[in-house]
Design an enzyme around this catalytic site. Structure first.
Site, PDB file in Angstrom:
ATOM      1  N   PHE A 140      45.517  63.749  55.515  1.00 31.21           N
ATOM      2  CA  PHE A 140      45.169  65.172  55.564  1.00 31.21           C
ATOM      3  C   PHE A 140      46.452  65.958  55.754  1.00 31.21           C
ATOM      4  O   PHE A 140      47.119  65.828  56.777  1.00 31.21           O
ATOM      5  CB  PHE A 140      44.182  65.502  56.694  1.00 31.21           C
ATOM      6  CG  PHE A 140      43.825  66.964  56.704  1.00 31.21           C
ATOM      7  CD1 PHE A 140      42.840  67.468  55.862  1.00 31.21           C
ATOM      8  CD2 PHE A 140      44.514  67.863  57.514  1.00 31.21           C
ATOM      9  CE1 PHE A 140      42.548  68.832  55.840  1.00 31.21           C
ATOM     10  CE2 PHE A 140      44.222  69.227  57.493  1.00 31.21           C
ATOM     11  CZ  PHE A 140      43.233  69.703  56.654  1.00 31.21           C
ATOM     12  N   ASP A 225      54.464  64.191  58.514  1.00 25.73           N
ATOM     13  CA  ASP A 225      53.616  65.335  58.824  1.00 25.73           C
ATOM     14  C   ASP A 225      53.166  65.186  60.277  1.00 25.73           C
ATOM     15  O   ASP A 225      52.240  64.448  60.580  1.00 25.73           O
ATOM     16  CB  ASP A 225      52.418  65.383  57.869  1.00 25.73           C
ATOM     17  CG  ASP A 225      51.511  66.578  58.149  1.00 25.73           C
ATOM     18  OD1 ASP A 225      51.668  67.215  59.205  1.00 25.73           O
ATOM     19  OD2 ASP A 225      50.625  66.848  57.310  1.00 25.73           O
ATOM     20  N   LYS A 254      50.590  73.793  64.403  1.00 19.73           N
ATOM     21  CA  LYS A 254      49.625  73.731  65.503  1.00 19.73           C
ATOM     22  C   LYS A 254      50.221  74.066  66.873  1.00 19.73           C
ATOM     23  O   LYS A 254      50.429  75.232  67.163  1.00 19.73           O
ATOM     24  CB  LYS A 254      48.912  72.376  65.470  1.00 19.73           C
ATOM     25  CG  LYS A 254      48.040  72.253  64.206  1.00 19.73           C
ATOM     26  CD  LYS A 254      46.919  71.255  64.290  1.00 19.73           C
ATOM     27  CE  LYS A 254      45.974  71.454  63.108  1.00 19.73           C
ATOM     28  NZ  LYS A 254      46.009  70.403  62.119  1.00 19.73           N
TER      29      LYS A 254
HETATM   30  C1  LIG Z   1      46.012  70.780  60.603  1.00 17.00           C
HETATM   31  C2  LIG Z   1      46.923  69.970  59.771  1.00 17.00           C
HETATM   32  C3  LIG Z   1      47.600  70.522  58.659  1.00 17.00           C
HETATM   33  C4  LIG Z   1      47.347  71.933  58.181  1.00 17.00           C
HETATM   34  O1  LIG Z   1      47.645  72.896  59.122  1.00 17.00           O
HETATM   35  P1  LIG Z   1      47.050  74.391  58.912  1.00 17.00           P
HETATM   36  O2  LIG Z   1      47.724  75.172  59.994  1.00 17.00           O
HETATM   37  O3  LIG Z   1      45.573  74.290  59.087  1.00 17.00           O
HETATM   38  O4  LIG Z   1      47.429  74.822  57.559  1.00 17.00           O
HETATM   39  C5  LIG Z   1      48.492  69.728  57.978  1.00 17.00           C
HETATM   40  N1  LIG Z   1      48.704  68.452  58.347  1.00 17.00           N
HETATM   41  C6  LIG Z   1      48.074  67.888  59.387  1.00 17.00           C
HETATM   42  C7  LIG Z   1      48.365  66.485  59.754  1.00 17.00           C
HETATM   43  C8  LIG Z   1      47.142  68.615  60.124  1.00 17.00           C
HETATM   44  O5  LIG Z   1      46.469  68.039  61.136  1.00 17.00           O
END
Ligand SMILES: *Cc1c(COP(=O)(O)O)cnc(C)c1O
Length: 399
Positions: A140, A225, A254
């Protein structure tokens, strides 16, 4: 108005792109939230780890209010007096030479992809248009077209074509498949060091170091990520730090915003970040003084409250206690630090458990139907954690 009225408004006027748990939050502090009727809950989602520092941390709110009263937005057409200090702090915290500020996690991922593609042409010598990026199954990375192109979740991808070319997907934890997917046009490998949305999938020990070594061997950038796993969530500052696996680019978001404001970034050393020159990438709100002030306070809280060590210690307690839970349908509990999940048998509807947890005073959300992620704010005390564990065990015993 009551909770039912608020939910009706969401349903009537909002696009139906979410299926939230039927609960309305109108107040929050630390690890607890309340609904408009005054019922209190433990927050065991933490806005998908965006609230690592706890709701409305006083230092972060003070930074927000102080900065809001002097200057909020300048755009990058001008300098502001906060961004440089913030980027310095972020580089020192992460151990990288440069940072590029954006707003959301998905934008950080896009930025990393753009950096890698440009690096591929300008440093590695790949012809523009031929760059390939290797990603892994069940990932994700957000909701942009490039991010969903990497996804194999039908909910995220169906009918959004045409997708973005240049991505190759291999199974997670399969280093041979990854090696086979790498060729002379490969510019990067991107993955989450622990897959959050997939259900807190922790790779076998040595996987991340093997990916790092593979990337080094083939002159391929390793992109981590860390949007969900970063900032102490897994018991270290960043999840790759559980191994010798320092990435070339980290995607951050986040918790960088301290639970109050969308703040994201990528960090990398000069050899990679130098591919960006004036006009080649940007964001109107990226690096704005309000975000910079908030993010500085968010980083200070992580350091001063030693939330990495605390998450590690609390996570040990959580997993040990939950492993002993009585529950017919539970298969196992897994995770690192305070990013944990309970896995139920195939086909089990964890939604019902989430509703029962809500009624018992704890909010958590299922992922993939049969998995519930438990990720409280990292500021949770041991007494609060034990209280929450008692609630969870009391519900699980009925399933
Ligand atoms: C939440 C998340 C994203 C996307 O972040 P947004 O602020 O919602 O665009 C990307 N990668 C990972 C691993 C995430 O948990």
């Amino acid at each position: 108005m009551n909770s039912k009225d608020y939910i009706e408004l969401d349903e009537k006027y909002g696009a139906h792109n979410y299926h939230p748990l039927p609960v309305v939050i109108s107040w929050a502090e630390g690890v607890r939230v309340k609904d408009p009727e005054g019922k209190s809950y433990f927050d065991f989602l933490s806005a998908y780890s965006a609230v690592n520092q706890g709701h409305r941390h006083p230092r972060i709110i003070k930074a927000l209010v102080d900065q809001a009263s002097v200057c909020t937005l300048t755009s990058r057409a001008f300098h502001n007096d906060k961004m440089g200090q913030y980027l310095q702090k972020l580089c020192e915290y992460t151990g990288y030479e440069h940072a590029l500020p954006m707003n959301t996690g998905a934008e950080a991922v896009e930025t990393a992809i753009k950096a890698a593609r440009r690096w591929g042409v300008e440093v590695k010598g790949v012809d523009n248009g031929n760059q390939e990026i290797v990603c892994v199954k069940e990932n994700f990375h957000g909701r942009t077209l490039a991010a969903i192109t990497m996804s194999n979740d039908p909910d995220s991808t169906v009918n959004y074509g045409p997708y973005v070319p240049g991505f190759v997907r291999v199974p997670y934890e399969d280093i041979d498949a990854m090696a086979a997917a790498i060729n002379a046009n490969t510019v990067a490998v991107i993955l989450e060091p622990i897959q959050g949305e997939a259900g807190v999938c922790v790779p076998y020990e040595g996987y991340l170091a093997a990916v790092r070594a593979l990337c080094t061997k083939h002159q391929v950038l390793f992109i981590c990520d860390e949007v969900q796993t970063g900032f102490c969530r897994t018991g270290k500052r960043f999840a790759w730090m559980h191994e010798d696996a320092r990435p070339d680019i980290m995607c951050l978001g986040k918790a960088l915003g301290g639970g109050v404001f969308p703040v994201s970034a990528i960090v990398a050393d000069h050899a990679v970040m130098q591919v960006f020159t004036p006009g080649t990438h940007g964001s109107t709100f990226g690096g704005n003084p309000l975000a910079s002030a908030v993010a500085m306070a968010a980083l200070d809280v992580l350091v001063d409250e030693k939330l990495d060590e605390h998450a590690e210690a609390m996570g040990q307690i959580f997993r040990a206690e939950l492993a002993g839970a009585v529950c017919k349908n539970m298969v196992k509990v897994r995770g690192k630090g305070l990013l944990n999940a309970v896995l139920f048998k195939d086909g089990f509807q964890a939604w019902d458990v989430c509703l029962a947890l809500r009624d018992a005073g704890l909010l958590a959300k299922q992922t993939h139907g049969n998995i519930i992620r438990f990720a409280p704010p990292l500021v949770i005390t041991e007494a609060e954690l034990r209280e929450a564990i008692a609630i969870i065990k009391g519900v699980l015993v009925k399933y």
